[in-house]
Design a protein around this motif. Structure first.
Motif, PDB file in Angstrom:
ATOM      1  N   ALA A  21      15.471 103.816  44.861  1.00 29.09           N
ATOM      2  CA  ALA A  21      14.066 103.932  44.465  1.00 29.09           C
ATOM      3  C   ALA A  21      13.360 105.006  45.281  1.00 29.09           C
ATOM      4  CB  ALA A  21      13.364 102.588  44.632  1.00 29.09           C
ATOM      5  N   ASP A  22      13.621 105.057  46.593  1.00 26.94           N
ATOM      6  CA  ASP A  22      13.013 106.083  47.445  1.00 26.94           C
ATOM      7  C   ASP A  22      13.457 107.476  47.017  1.00 26.94           C
ATOM      8  OD1 ASP A  22      11.688 104.140  48.868  1.00 26.94           O
ATOM      9  OD2 ASP A  22      13.128 104.116  50.535  1.00 26.94           O
ATOM     10  N   ARG A  23      14.710 107.594  46.633  1.00 29.72           N
ATOM     11  CA  ARG A  23      15.236 108.891  46.198  1.00 29.72           C
ATOM     12  C   ARG A  23      14.551 109.352  44.908  1.00 29.72           C
ATOM     13  NH1 ARG A  23      20.960 109.268  44.048  1.00 29.72           N
ATOM     14  NH2 ARG A  23      20.918 111.304  43.145  1.00 29.72           N
ATOM     15  N   ARG A  57       0.755 105.555  37.646  1.00 30.21           N
ATOM     16  CA  ARG A  57       1.565 105.829  38.856  1.00 30.21           C
ATOM     17  C   ARG A  57       1.629 104.604  39.744  1.00 30.21           C
ATOM     18  NH1 ARG A  57      -0.707 111.401  39.026  1.00 30.21           N
ATOM     19  NH2 ARG A  57      -2.413 110.502  40.226  1.00 30.21           N
ATOM     20  N   ALA A  58       0.521 103.883  39.851  1.00 32.85           N
ATOM     21  CA  ALA A  58       0.501 102.664  40.666  1.00 32.85           C
ATOM     22  C   ALA A  58       1.453 101.619  40.089  1.00 32.85           C
ATOM     23  CB  ALA A  58      -0.912 102.105  40.763  1.00 32.85           C
ATOM     24  N   ILE A  59       1.471 101.496  38.775  1.00 34.51           N
ATOM     25  CA  ILE A  59       2.387 100.543  38.123  1.00 34.51           C
ATOM     26  C   ILE A  59       3.834 100.962  38.345  1.00 34.51           C
ATOM     27  CG2 ILE A  59       3.150  99.649  35.891  1.00 34.51           C
ATOM     28  CD1 ILE A  59       0.184  99.745  35.038  1.00 34.51           C
ATOM     29  N   LEU A  60       4.122 102.242  38.171  1.00 34.47           N
ATOM     30  CA  LEU A  60       5.488 102.736  38.405  1.00 34.47           C
ATOM     31  C   LEU A  60       5.907 102.525  39.866  1.00 34.47           C
ATOM     32  CD1 LEU A  60       5.422 106.063  36.354  1.00 34.47           C
ATOM     33  CD2 LEU A  60       6.757 104.002  35.862  1.00 34.47           C
ATOM     34  N   ALA A  61       4.996 102.760  40.795  1.00 34.63           N
ATOM     35  CA  ALA A  61       5.302 102.544  42.209  1.00 34.63           C
ATOM     36  C   ALA A  61       5.599 101.078  42.481  1.00 34.63           C
ATOM     37  CB  ALA A  61       4.141 103.023  43.081  1.00 34.63           C
ATOM     38  N   ASP A  62       4.826 100.176  41.858  1.00 28.79           N
ATOM     39  CA  ASP A  62       5.077  98.735  42.015  1.00 28.79           C
ATOM     40  C   ASP A  62       6.437  98.343  41.435  1.00 28.79           C
ATOM     41  OD1 ASP A  62       2.714  98.275  43.340  1.00 28.79           O
ATOM     42  OD2 ASP A  62       1.638  97.593  41.539  1.00 28.79           O
ATOM     43  N   LEU A  63       6.796  98.934  40.302  1.00 29.06           N
ATOM     44  CA  LEU A  63       8.092  98.637  39.711  1.00 29.06           C
ATOM     45  C   LEU A  63       9.238  99.086  40.610  1.00 29.06           C
ATOM     46  CD1 LEU A  63       7.491  99.577  35.972  1.00 29.06           C
ATOM     47  CD2 LEU A  63       7.853  97.284  36.931  1.00 29.06           C
ATOM     48  N   LEU A  64       9.049 100.198  41.274  1.00 26.86           N
ATOM     49  CA  LEU A  64      10.095 100.698  42.162  1.00 26.86           C
ATOM     50  C   LEU A  64      10.162  99.935  43.479  1.00 26.86           C
ATOM     51  CD1 LEU A  64       9.851 104.531  41.547  1.00 26.86           C
ATOM     52  CD2 LEU A  64      11.653 102.973  40.814  1.00 26.86           C
ATOM     53  N   GLU A  65       9.111  99.235  43.819  1.00 25.51           N
ATOM     54  CA  GLU A  65       9.128  98.409  45.028  1.00 25.51           C
ATOM     55  C   GLU A  65       9.930  97.190  44.741  1.00 25.51           C
ATOM     56  OE1 GLU A  65       7.926  99.249  48.046  1.00 25.51           O
ATOM     57  OE2 GLU A  65       7.364 101.129  47.146  1.00 25.51           O
TER      58      GLU A  65
END
Length: 172
Positions: A145-147, A164-172
């Motif tokens: 996810a970090d990559r 972007r916030a939703i995508l960031a939450d999904l990747l967390e």
């Protein structure tokens, strides 16, 4: 038990584990068919699981072969998918990914068991398969996810701040 050997929680049951002994037949061990896992303790020494093994018969059914579970899984992956590229191509499609998982389960390979036996509880399933079968790099889901966040900034920039916030939450 603690490191010093003191019992922390002790459960006493009314069911004996060894039946009363008969004069003629001697003691018998209680039936363990109820399927409840039990923990056994002993004094002294060190016990660990040395290897998770698979016993496999050859195609003729005449010779028994013993292999470590991780090696068995690697062989089955290589049999189904001759290269990491073939595996990646099919893994990318969710329908084909489900088919891969089903094929592996039919051969007795479960991802949770594979992660635990290979001592890689955080490994991404695809990376674990590639690592075992093709000596690929082993990454965790967090590393993957970090990559994506670092390498695909253009992808994230084309969306609004809420997306972007939703995508960031999904990747967390």
């Amino acid at each position: 038990m603690t490191e010093t050997g003191e019992t922390i929680n002790e459960m006493i049951t009314d069911q004996p584990t060894v039946a009363e002994s008969d004069e003629e037949s001697g003691p018998t061990i209680a039936d363990d068919s109820e399927g409840v896992r039990r923990k056994y303790y002993f004094d002294g020494g060190h016990v660990e699981i040395a290897a998770h093994l698979v016993y496999e018969l050859d195609p003729d059914g005449r010779q028994l072969r013993v292999v470590r579970f991780s090696e068995y899984a690697a062989e089955k992956v290589r049999t189904l998918y001759p290269s990491a590229a073939d595996l990646r191509k099919q893994w990318a499609d969710p329908a084909l990914r489900a088919e891969i998982i089903t094929k592996l389960e039919e051969r007795g390979i479960d991802f949770d068991h594979l992660r635990s036996t290979s001592n890689q509880p955080e490994a991404d399933p695809f990376d674990l398969l590639c690592h075992l079968a093709f000596n690929g790099p082993l990454r965790t889901r967090r590393e993957r996810a970090d990559r994506v966040k670092k390498e695909e900034k253009i992808f994230f920039e084309k969306y609004g701040s809420e997306a972007r916030a939703i995508l960031a939450d999904l990747l967390e």
